[in-house]
Design an enzyme around this catalytic site. Structure first.
Site, PDB file in Angstrom:
ATOM      1  CG  HIS A  37      -1.653  -1.251   1.465  1.00  0.00           C
ATOM      2  ND1 HIS A  37      -2.881  -1.549   0.917  1.00  0.00           N
ATOM      3  CD2 HIS A  37      -1.290  -2.350   2.187  1.00  0.00           C
ATOM      4  CE1 HIS A  37      -3.259  -2.759   1.310  1.00  0.00           C
ATOM      5  NE2 HIS A  37      -2.296  -3.275   2.069  1.00  0.00           N
ATOM      6  CB  SER A  91      13.324  21.687 -16.304  1.00  0.00           C
ATOM      7  OG  SER A  91      12.507  22.815 -16.507  1.00  0.00           O
ATOM      8  CE  LYS A 146      11.480  19.379 -12.459  1.00  0.00           C
ATOM      9  NZ  LYS A 146      10.622  18.501 -11.697  1.00  0.00           N
ATOM     10  CD  GLU A 154       8.707  11.398 -15.719  1.00  0.00           C
ATOM     11  OE1 GLU A 154       7.744  12.134 -15.524  1.00  0.00           O
ATOM     12  OE2 GLU A 154       9.859  11.815 -15.898  1.00  0.00           O
TER      13      GLU A 154
END
Ligand code: ARG
Length: 462
Positions: free
Chosen positions: A159, A280, A286, A293
């Site tokens: 969980h 970025s 970043k 992804e």
């Protein structure tokens, strides 16, 4: 580019409309099958000659022509356009242009319906082998990292809540199990793909005295399909392959999801090398886990490919229908996407380091050794249900005192149950908790090491 008559021109009084040619043409994607198409045609021509259906002279002309077409296509030469409809017609037309009459005999006892089934099966066999090699490389990398991280303890989650401490190696080997199953699934799919379809012709077979086993032998197949109608209608091997690809991608995607989380500042468990991340365009600080992804995103595309093919099949009347031409783009997409995802993931993993201190610190928190504490009491004869309750009260006590389990003294433990002895403090040390789980499949260092040895043996046989 010569615009020739269609092979079916005999029955037609009008030329095909330009818009129809553009709409029905599959060359933009099926041209990648040309090697398989030519290979199949060569075997077919040899069989026809062997059976006395065409002359040896015609066979020689056909084989010579096909060889020269293959050599030209390998060099990147293109000699067809959308008036050719598909790769089969394009090559046949070019063959006739090169060798004349004899070229017109190649399509004897054959239809594009069994021809495309052969081309795709041959393509898929190669593709399965390439993907299997990528899976093997990934498993090897996972095992390599697992061996390096044998002393790294991390919190295992359920969980997404800290559950129990495990070895990072145990986590990595969980994925090895998944990819081993994937490899098995692809090997199984390969068996059903490696069946030779030529000879089914359009749907009913042919009255000419062909020898299908001979064609199969020439192409390296050990069996032939057993029902001509099934042969031209069957796309099971495609659906099965894409399912296998989808599930394999799901495994990659789940690892990617963890890597995305782990490389965040909040977790700080993993650092992906700069070479395998992106920045970025606006935020200078970043560093993003884009590969992970994208693999996660592309997995959704592969699911789409599977649904596309299954949907294609569900309402088709027997046997071949042109709808089936639509099987190729999802198939190629699924294969290409999975193969490249596997390759880049393996590279990324090889260039990712894990922060053992962060993982260990996290494993210590969240009362992740509470189950071990209960097991300690069980070892002292306390029924598990009661032990569970006692430890629950200890956890509540710790929360109230803002303490961890490790910070409790033997005396404090004793106030909760008489069975607690001073050795309890040792029993809930992380190493102790991990190494206690020695049964098959557990996270004990010894068990994990054992499993690594077994997997390495399996890999040798791969
Ligand atoms: N391009 C077709 C396909 O991909 C080949 C078979 C065409 N057969 C036909 N009768 N139109 O399925």
């Amino acid at each position: 580019m010569t615009k020739t008559k269609k092979p079916w021109a005999g029955r037609f009084t009008k030329a095909t409309a330009k818009s129809v040619e553009a709409f029905t043409c599959s060359l933009s994607y099926d041209s990648r099958l040309y090697r398989y198409d030519i290979k199949g045609s060569m075997a077919h021509a040899a069989m026809l000659a062997e059976q006395g259906i065409i002359s040896r002279r015609d066979e020689r002309a056909i084989l010579g022509g096909l060889k020269s077409i293959l050599a030209d296509m390998d060099k990147g030469k293109v000699f067809f356009d959308s008036s050719d409809e598909d790769i089969h017609m394009a090559i046949e037309k070019e063959l006739i242009r090169r060798v004349g009459e004899a070229g017109g005999k190649l399509h004897t006892a054959r239809s594009r319906n069994d021809q495309i089934a052969l081309d795709v099966r041959l393509y898929l066999l190669d593709e399965i082998d390439k993907i299997a090699a990528e899976i093997r490389a990934l498993i090897r990398q996972l095992v390599r990292t697992a061996k390096e991280e044998l002393a790294t303890i991390m919190p295992g989650y359920t969980h997404l809540q800290k559950a129990q401490p495990v070895l990072l190696s145990h986590y990595l080997l969980a994925f090895v199990e998944m990819f081993l199953r994937d490899a098995e699934r692809f090997a199984d799919c390969r068996k059903r793909t490696a069946v030779m379809p030529l000879g089914a012709a359009a749907l009913a077979g042919t009255g000419l005295p062909i020898d299908r086993e001979k064609t199969a032998g020439l192409l390296g197949f050990s069996s032939v399909t057993q029902n001509s109608m099934d042969t031209v209608a069957d796309r099971d091997y495609i659906a099965e392959f894409i399912f296998d690809a989808a599930l394999c991608a799901a495994h990659l995607s789940r690892f990617c999801e963890d890597l995305v989380l782990w490389s965040s500042d909040e977790f700080g468990y993993a650092v992906i090398s700069d070479a395998y991340t992106t920045g970025s365009s606006i935020m200078p600080q970043k560093k993003n886990p884009d590969i992970a992804e994208l693999i996660r995103g592309k997995t959704g595309r592969i699911y789409g490919d599977l649904v596309a093919v299954l949907t294609l099949l569900k309402g088709l009347p027997m046997t071949y229908n042109r709808d089936l031409q639509e099987d190729k783009e999802p198939l190629f997409d699924a294969a290409d996407t999975l193969r490249t995802s596997l390759a880049v993931f393996t590279e990324m993993l090889a260039n990712t380091s894990f922060n053992a201190e962060r993982m260990r610190a996290a494993a210590r928190g969240g009362f992740s050794t509470a189950t071990d504490l209960a097991e300690y009491l069980v070892e002292k004869g306390v029924p598990f249900r009661r032990a569970h309750e006692v430890v629950g009260r200890i956890v509540a006590y710790c929360i109230g005192k803002n303490k961890t389990l490790e910070e409790l003294t033997p005396r404090e433990f004793k106030t909760f149950a008489g069975q607690f002895d001073p050795d309890v403090v040792m029993r809930i040390r992380l190493e102790q908790c991990v190494d206690a789980r020695k049964a098959t499949g557990g996270t004990a260092t010894k068990t994990v090491r054992e499993r690594i040895r077994k997997i390495e043996k399996t890999l040798d046989r791969f």
